[in-house]
Every structure is written in C-alpha cells, then in structure tokens.
Motif scaffolding. Sequence first.
Motif, PDB file in Angstrom:
ATOM      1  N   ASP A 175       9.093  -5.483  11.150  1.00  0.00           N
ATOM      2  CA  ASP A 175       9.333  -5.620  12.588  1.00  0.00           C
ATOM      3  C   ASP A 175       8.291  -6.494  13.271  1.00  0.00           C
ATOM      4  O   ASP A 175       8.145  -6.454  14.503  1.00  0.00           O
ATOM      5  N   GLY A 176       7.565  -7.282  12.505  1.00  0.00           N
ATOM      6  CA  GLY A 176       6.537  -8.149  13.091  1.00  0.00           C
ATOM      7  C   GLY A 176       5.158  -7.675  12.690  1.00  0.00           C
ATOM      8  O   GLY A 176       4.712  -7.895  11.560  1.00  0.00           O
ATOM      9  N   ASP A 177       4.453  -7.015  13.620  1.00  0.00           N
ATOM     10  CA  ASP A 177       3.140  -6.469  13.307  1.00  0.00           C
ATOM     11  C   ASP A 177       3.248  -5.399  12.224  1.00  0.00           C
ATOM     12  O   ASP A 177       4.249  -4.664  12.164  1.00  0.00           O
ATOM     13  N   PRO A 178       2.239  -5.273  11.376  1.00  0.00           N
ATOM     14  CA  PRO A 178       2.296  -4.247  10.329  1.00  0.00           C
ATOM     15  C   PRO A 178       2.350  -2.843  10.922  1.00  0.00           C
ATOM     16  O   PRO A 178       1.612  -2.513  11.845  1.00  0.00           O
ATOM     17  N   ALA A 179       3.248  -2.033  10.390  1.00  0.00           N
ATOM     18  CA  ALA A 179       3.447  -0.674  10.875  1.00  0.00           C
ATOM     19  C   ALA A 179       3.636   0.262   9.682  1.00  0.00           C
ATOM     20  O   ALA A 179       3.907  -0.172   8.562  1.00  0.00           O
ATOM     21  N   ILE A 180       3.486   1.563   9.938  1.00  0.00           N
ATOM     22  CA  ILE A 180       3.640   2.570   8.893  1.00  0.00           C
ATOM     23  C   ILE A 180       5.075   3.061   8.872  1.00  0.00           C
ATOM     24  O   ILE A 180       5.647   3.443   9.895  1.00  0.00           O
ATOM     25  N   PHE A 181       5.670   3.043   7.687  1.00  0.00           N
ATOM     26  CA  PHE A 181       6.998   3.596   7.463  1.00  0.00           C
ATOM     27  C   PHE A 181       6.888   4.711   6.435  1.00  0.00           C
ATOM     28  O   PHE A 181       6.055   4.657   5.533  1.00  0.00           O
ATOM     29  N   ILE A 182       7.724   5.723   6.566  1.00  0.00           N
ATOM     30  CA  ILE A 182       7.780   6.819   5.602  1.00  0.00           C
ATOM     31  C   ILE A 182       9.222   6.956   5.120  1.00  0.00           C
ATOM     32  O   ILE A 182      10.141   7.114   5.930  1.00  0.00           O
ATOM     33  N   LYS A 183       9.412   6.884   3.811  1.00  0.00           N
ATOM     34  CA  LYS A 183      10.748   7.044   3.246  1.00  0.00           C
ATOM     35  C   LYS A 183      10.850   8.383   2.536  1.00  0.00           C
ATOM     36  O   LYS A 183      10.014   8.735   1.703  1.00  0.00           O
ATOM     37  N   ASN A 184      11.890   9.139   2.896  1.00  0.00           N
ATOM     38  CA  ASN A 184      12.211  10.386   2.221  1.00  0.00           C
ATOM     39  C   ASN A 184      13.038  10.044   0.989  1.00  0.00           C
ATOM     40  O   ASN A 184      14.157   9.542   1.105  1.00  0.00           O
ATOM     41  N   LEU A 185      12.512  10.301  -0.190  1.00  0.00           N
ATOM     42  CA  LEU A 185      13.185   9.898  -1.416  1.00  0.00           C
ATOM     43  C   LEU A 185      14.366  10.784  -1.757  1.00  0.00           C
ATOM     44  O   LEU A 185      15.198  10.414  -2.586  1.00  0.00           O
ATOM     45  N   PHE A 206       0.805  -1.222   0.000  1.00  0.00           N
ATOM     46  CA  PHE A 206       0.000   0.000   0.000  1.00  0.00           C
ATOM     47  C   PHE A 206       0.841   1.277   0.000  1.00  0.00           C
ATOM     48  O   PHE A 206       0.699   2.132   0.881  1.00  0.00           O
ATOM     49  N   PRO A 207       1.717   1.478  -0.995  1.00  0.00           N
ATOM     50  CA  PRO A 207       2.478   2.734  -1.043  1.00  0.00           C
ATOM     51  C   PRO A 207       1.570   3.921  -1.346  1.00  0.00           C
ATOM     52  O   PRO A 207       0.660   3.833  -2.165  1.00  0.00           O
ATOM     53  N   SER A 208       1.830   5.031  -0.666  1.00  0.00           N
ATOM     54  CA  SER A 208       1.053   6.254  -0.862  1.00  0.00           C
ATOM     55  C   SER A 208       2.011   7.428  -0.971  1.00  0.00           C
ATOM     56  O   SER A 208       2.793   7.694  -0.053  1.00  0.00           O
ATOM     57  N   SER A 209       1.974   8.135  -2.096  1.00  0.00           N
ATOM     58  CA  SER A 209       2.883   9.248  -2.337  1.00  0.00           C
ATOM     59  C   SER A 209       2.421  10.497  -1.610  1.00  0.00           C
ATOM     60  O   SER A 209       1.231  10.812  -1.571  1.00  0.00           O
ATOM     61  N   ALA A 227       4.734   6.826   1.938  1.00  0.00           N
ATOM     62  CA  ALA A 227       4.342   6.077   3.139  1.00  0.00           C
ATOM     63  C   ALA A 227       3.844   4.712   2.703  1.00  0.00           C
ATOM     64  O   ALA A 227       3.276   4.553   1.617  1.00  0.00           O
ATOM     65  N   TYR A 228       4.057   3.706   3.541  1.00  0.00           N
ATOM     66  CA  TYR A 228       3.626   2.354   3.198  1.00  0.00           C
ATOM     67  C   TYR A 228       3.505   1.522   4.466  1.00  0.00           C
ATOM     68  O   TYR A 228       3.968   1.923   5.552  1.00  0.00           O
ATOM     69  N   ILE A 229       2.893   0.361   4.335  1.00  0.00           N
ATOM     70  CA  ILE A 229       2.748  -0.586   5.429  1.00  0.00           C
ATOM     71  C   ILE A 229       3.829  -1.653   5.300  1.00  0.00           C
ATOM     72  O   ILE A 229       4.018  -2.218   4.217  1.00  0.00           O
ATOM     73  N   SER A 230       4.518  -1.951   6.393  1.00  0.00           N
ATOM     74  CA  SER A 230       5.572  -2.971   6.361  1.00  0.00           C
ATOM     75  C   SER A 230       5.452  -3.904   7.564  1.00  0.00           C
ATOM     76  O   SER A 230       5.105  -3.474   8.673  1.00  0.00           O
TER      77      SER A 230
END
Length: 451
Positions: free
Chosen positions: A234-244, A217-220, A228-231
């Motif tokens: 680390d176990g349970d699904p969490a939100i990560f944000i990558k600065n491109l 579920f990537p979201s620009s 932002a995306y779900i990963s």
Amino acid sequence: MDKMKRSGLYSGFLLLLFSCGLFFLSPVNSYGKVYINIYAVGIKKIRVAVPDFKNNSTYGQHQNIAKKIARIVRRDLSVIGYFYIVNPLLYLENPQKAPVNASMVIYSNWSVLNVQYLIRGEYETSDGIIKMKANLISIYTRRLLFSEKLEGTDGQYRFLANEFADGVVKFLTGINGPFTTKVFFVGENKGSKNIFMMNFGGHEVKRITSDKTINIFPSSSPSGDKVAYISFKDGDPAIFIKNLVSGITEKMNLPGPADYVSWSPKGNKLAIALTPNHYDTEIYTVRPDGKDLKRLTDMGGINTSPSFSPSGNRIAFVSDRGGNPQIYVMNSDGSNQHRITYDHSYYNTSPSWSPNGKKIAFDSFVKGVLQVYIMNPDGSGERRITNTHYSAEHPAWTRDSRIITFDTETEGRQELYMIDVNGSGMVRLMPEIFPEMQNYSDAGWTLKSLY
C-alpha cells in the motif's frame, strides 16, 4: 493430524552415553533421559548408521519409501552437530533381509564400522495408511534404547521420518528436535518479494503472499497459525498478519511506516519498529489487533530489529544512539536499556534470541562483510559462527537452540543456509526448490510441530 498416533519406549544407559565422549548434565526422569550440553565446543560426534527401512507391506507396494525415509532421517541428524552418519555404501547387510529387533541384530557387522548407534526401521502400507516403527539401538550395550511407532497416510511418510528424528534428539537431549517445524522465508522474483513456508528439509513449499511488491521479515506466531510481516503493497511499509487457517490477511492500522515486527512468546503482543514522523525509528509494543500501542525507546535516530526473550521479560534490539549500530537489551516495558556489544566491531545488527534464552545470535561487520556471531544475553562470550566469503545475514534459530539459519550469496544469488551452533557444518536449506526465484532470505521458524 487425527490419523497420526505415536508411542514411545525409553530406557537409558548412562555408561554407553558417557563412552560416546559427550558431556552430560543429570538425568531428568526415571526413564534415564539425559541432557547433552549443546554449547560445549568440540563435542565428539556419535557415529550413527541408518540403513534403508524394511518394507513389510503385503504386496511390497511403495518400495521407494524405504530409501526415502532413511534418507530423511540421515539428513535430519547430520545437521545436528553431535551426529556423524556412517556412509550407507559401507553397510554389510541387505536392509530388506536384516532383522529390525535389537535382539536379532548381528552386532559384529556394525562394530567393525565403529558404529555406536544403529537406527533400524520398518513400515507397511495398506489402504492408503502407512504404519512405521523405528528403533535406536546401542551397538556398545547391544540393547534397544528408544523405539517409536508412528502412523499416518502414505503421503505423510516424510513427516513421520522427521518425527522419529525429533524423538531421537528428544531422547538424547531432553529438547524437542526441529525437524517437524516449518520455516517462513522470502523469495524474490523480478523485483517482487513474497513470503513462503516449507518444512525442515525444504519440501512442501507453500506460497503465503502473491503480491507484485515487497514483503519481508516474516515472523511466526508462537502457535504457528499466523505470520506477521512487513509489506509495501500500500505504499509505505506496514505490518500485515495472515491467519494461515482462515487465509484472512489483515493490515495493522499504525501511525506511520513500520520497519520490523516480531511476536512475543505468549502471542499477545508484537514488538515493532515504527517511524511515526518519518524521521526517528523507535521500538514499540502493540497487541495483534493494533490496540494498546506503547513506545519503549525515545532516543532519536534508529532503533529497530526487536527480538523478545523466551520469557517475554526482555527485548534485544539495534540502536545507533552511540553513533553506529549496536545491540542493546531492555526490559519489555522499556526500562533498563543498555548496550551489550562492545568487542571487535563498530557495526552489529539483527539480534535473534535463542528459544532457550541462553544466547543471542547477531550479525557483526568483520573484514568487509557481515558474519553471524552468538553471545550471552549480557554481551559476554562472543563467538563467531560463520566464515563465509559474502555477508551472512539475518540469523534465526530453530526451536532446539542448536541450529542457526542465515542467508548468504552463492553463485550470484542469495540463498538460505543452516549451521550448527558450534559452526561445525554449513548446509544449504533449500537447494533448487524454486529455480525461477532469484534470491531467498529472511528465515523465521515456527516453535511448534506443524504438518
């Protein structure tokens, strides 16, 4: 892109445009630009010819670009539902000898093919720089309608071609075309799912994540510089944000597993689906730094897949509070929650608000599979867009609100497709880009042009 320059020449001819059988609203400025009603069903397609571009380089270097630029423009415009590209094999002229200027075109060579618009272009390369000029010419009025000069490094010819195609769409509709935007998507290989990014034509693919886990579920962000995306890394699904830009990835510290994430139009908030007690999934908003978490729904069961309206004032989402998944809309503060899907299906999901705010795309369960539908934000005007053998899932809009992407199964694997909002054609978005990938899914587009 500091080396890229552009200039435009516009002149409008309403008589010509009405003769093409299109439905228009009013002119928007003194240059005579007009809007095409992009939702009008049964638009008569404009017949366009796009010969190879003329190479004016001193020593004829980079001759292969002549065909490539034209091929990109043809493909771009063919995806939009109001263009029909006349087969280049029928053209009567040698594009390397034919004139580019409208005043010198031999119009009878094109009228005999019932061509309405002719796109003629030329370029030259020198010291690693490419200078390109392209014209949109009316065969009916024998006049130049639109001209654009573009410049960049010779490796940027693809972006220049996309930019000209954007200009043509902008000229005819008043809306920015989608061809210079990027799309994020999920690629699966041996059970791992990672986020990738590519351009409109499926080229210049970049890997965003490299984890042996599941990222979905990537979201620009509105500016296109973050995703932002779900990963599950680390176990349970969490939100990560990558600065491109910086390459830095940060995990949001939230009280429970996350199910979905999408950006607000201003980029100052995220709408998320969160399950703090591992039981009820509810909709929240939160700032990108993880602060100011606010709960919007409190109905029990599953509330997920939030999608902001372009104004940021409303959110569409999925809830099973009535027994089955249906589409609901609420104000962005959680007030006025109400269901908007009632027709034909007991299962509706994956709402996606169009960038112009006029439509919501969603998945609906019909005859055993999911199909993409669109409707007005009040739930009226439901219309089916896809008719695939297997489920068509995860609809997402390009910025012009004319094209919807989705994923469906083809030859045993999930792949991404584009379709015009009137369902007039279906084109594979990324043919054979990553042969080692088993499945592709979850497209999410940027709203800004990115090189």
